[in-house]
Write a protein that holds these residues in place. Structure first.
Motif, short mmCIF file in Angstrom:
data_model
loop_
_atom_site.label_atom_id
_atom_site.label_comp_id
_atom_site.label_asym_id
_atom_site.label_seq_id
_atom_site.Cartn_x
_atom_site.Cartn_y
_atom_site.Cartn_z
N SER A 45 -27.33 -11.90 -9.46
CA SER A 45 -27.82 -11.82 -8.48
C SER A 45 -28.23 -10.30 -8.04
O SER A 45 -27.42 -9.12 -8.56
N THR A 46 -29.38 -9.95 -7.40
CA THR A 46 -29.87 -8.77 -7.33
C THR A 46 -30.87 -8.48 -5.97
O THR A 46 -31.28 -9.34 -5.60
N GLY A 47 -30.88 -7.43 -5.42
CA GLY A 47 -31.49 -6.89 -4.36
C GLY A 47 -32.83 -6.32 -5.15
O GLY A 47 -32.79 -6.17 -6.32
N ILE A 48 -33.76 -5.88 -4.31
CA ILE A 48 -35.06 -5.20 -4.59
C ILE A 48 -35.21 -3.71 -3.81
O ILE A 48 -34.95 -3.94 -2.81
N ASP A 49 -35.39 -2.75 -4.80
CA ASP A 49 -35.94 -1.58 -3.83
C ASP A 49 -37.32 -1.20 -4.26
O ASP A 49 -37.57 -1.13 -5.46
N THR A 50 -38.09 -1.16 -3.20
CA THR A 50 -39.46 -0.80 -3.44
C THR A 50 -40.00 0.51 -2.72
O THR A 50 -39.57 0.66 -1.73
N GLN A 51 -40.39 1.33 -3.44
CA GLN A 51 -40.82 2.93 -2.91
C GLN A 51 -42.30 3.26 -3.15
O GLN A 51 -42.64 3.02 -4.43
N ILE A 52 -43.34 3.46 -2.20
CA ILE A 52 -44.61 3.74 -2.44
C ILE A 52 -44.79 4.92 -1.68
O ILE A 52 -44.63 4.91 -0.19
N LEU A 53 -45.41 6.11 -2.23
CA LEU A 53 -46.15 7.17 -1.14
C LEU A 53 -47.80 7.10 -1.33
O LEU A 53 -48.26 7.16 -2.48
N TYR A 54 -48.12 6.63 -0.34
CA TYR A 54 -49.70 6.43 -0.35
C TYR A 54 -50.11 7.91 0.01
O TYR A 54 -49.70 8.65 0.81
N LYS A 55 -51.35 8.04 -0.81
CA LYS A 55 -51.76 9.53 -0.82
C LYS A 55 -53.53 9.56 -0.73
O LYS A 55 -54.03 8.35 -1.20
N HIS A 56 -54.23 10.20 0.07
CA HIS A 56 -55.50 10.41 -0.13
C HIS A 56 -56.19 11.04 -1.54
O HIS A 56 -55.39 11.80 -1.90
N PRO A 57 -57.01 10.20 -2.08
CA PRO A 57 -57.26 10.88 -3.35
C PRO A 57 -57.93 12.12 -3.66
O PRO A 57 -57.83 12.90 -4.53
N ASP A 58 -58.58 12.61 -2.27
CA ASP A 58 -59.08 13.91 -2.55
C ASP A 58 -58.16 14.92 -1.82
O ASP A 58 -58.35 16.21 -2.03
#
Length: 247
Positions: A45-58
């Motif tokens: 049994s597991t949890g989920i850890d989600t990380q995202i850093l959104y960036k402007h491509p320029d």
């Protein structure tokens, strides 16, 4: 229940998760992506850890182009059980107006840990947002989000089919150049949930010979661009016991 949620998130964000997280996220021009189970052990049994850093491509420090959709593909062999967590079925408008208290505490499935957005107004920087997700039934869920201390809330709808989870991100008001707000930092933590021997999420039965489980995401942005990222989490293989020599 609020205390229980905070405690669950803190437990996942602590040393136990740090021990299984790879050193760095996979970076693309528009997003740094990192997603793992909270245990490297197969069949648990597991949890989920989600990380995202959104960036402007320029300009990686500028307000990102708003994301419209996130499609997550979990490692082959990941198992989900819809019967473990009960459903919150109140209408969207009630959830928006009343907030997280509109849903029974046991329907809570995910919370944010340091999430932020950006409006793009000069000098505004990043704004902290509160995030809580609730099961909605039949593979569906809703994520309630909003700026901390601000009464206006927004709902992202999600749907899981097999090992693929799709999240539709709503438009939110903001500033230049597009009049929208944009997600900046995402760190969503789902604790393990079990009911008897059943688990809401269970890791694959085996750790492959590569010794990693592969997570994938496809992100679609407001300008029509699509970015695909992959993250590989080390998993634990069973040790083979020596058989010794036979005469």
């Amino acid at each position: 229940m609020r205390f229980v949620r905070v405690r669950a998130i803190a437990a996942i964000a602590g040393a136990g998760v740090a021990a299984v997280l790879p050193a760095a996220a996979h970076g693309g021009p528009r997003a740094d992506y990192r997603q793992v189970f909270t245990t490297p052990v197969p069949g648990k049994s597991t949890g989920i850890d989600t990380q995202i850093l959104y960036k402007h491509p320029d300009d990686p420090d500028a307000k990102p182009i708003p994301v419209r959709q996130e499609v997550f593909t979990f490692p082959r062999g990941t198992r989900f059980d819809e019967s473990v967590v009960p459903d919150c079925t109140v209408p969207d408008v009630q959830l928006q107006l009343q907030g997280e208290s509109a849903c029974p505490p046991e329907t809570w499935i995910v919370g944010g840990h340091g999430n932020t957005s950006m409006t793009g107004f000069p000098g505004a920087g990043e704004t902290a947002i509160t995030v809580n997700g609730f099961d909605f039934g039949s593979g569906r869920f809703r994520v309630l989000g909003g700026a901390e201390g601000f009464p206006l809330r927004f709902i992202a709808h999600g749907k899981r089919v097999g090992r693929i989870t799709t999240v539709e991100v709503p438009r939110t008001p903001g500033g230049p150049p597009d009049g929208e707000g944009a997600l900046r930092r995402i760190h969503n933590l789902s604790p393990p949930r079990s009911l008897g021997r059943r688990a809401s999420v269970r890791t694959p039965r085996k750790c492959p010979s590569s010794r990693v489980w592969t997570f994938k995401v496809r992100m679609t942005f407001a300008d029509g661009a699509i970015e695909r990222n992959t993250h590989r989490m080390p998993c634990r293989r069973k040790r083979r016991s020596g058989t010794g020599s036979r005469r």
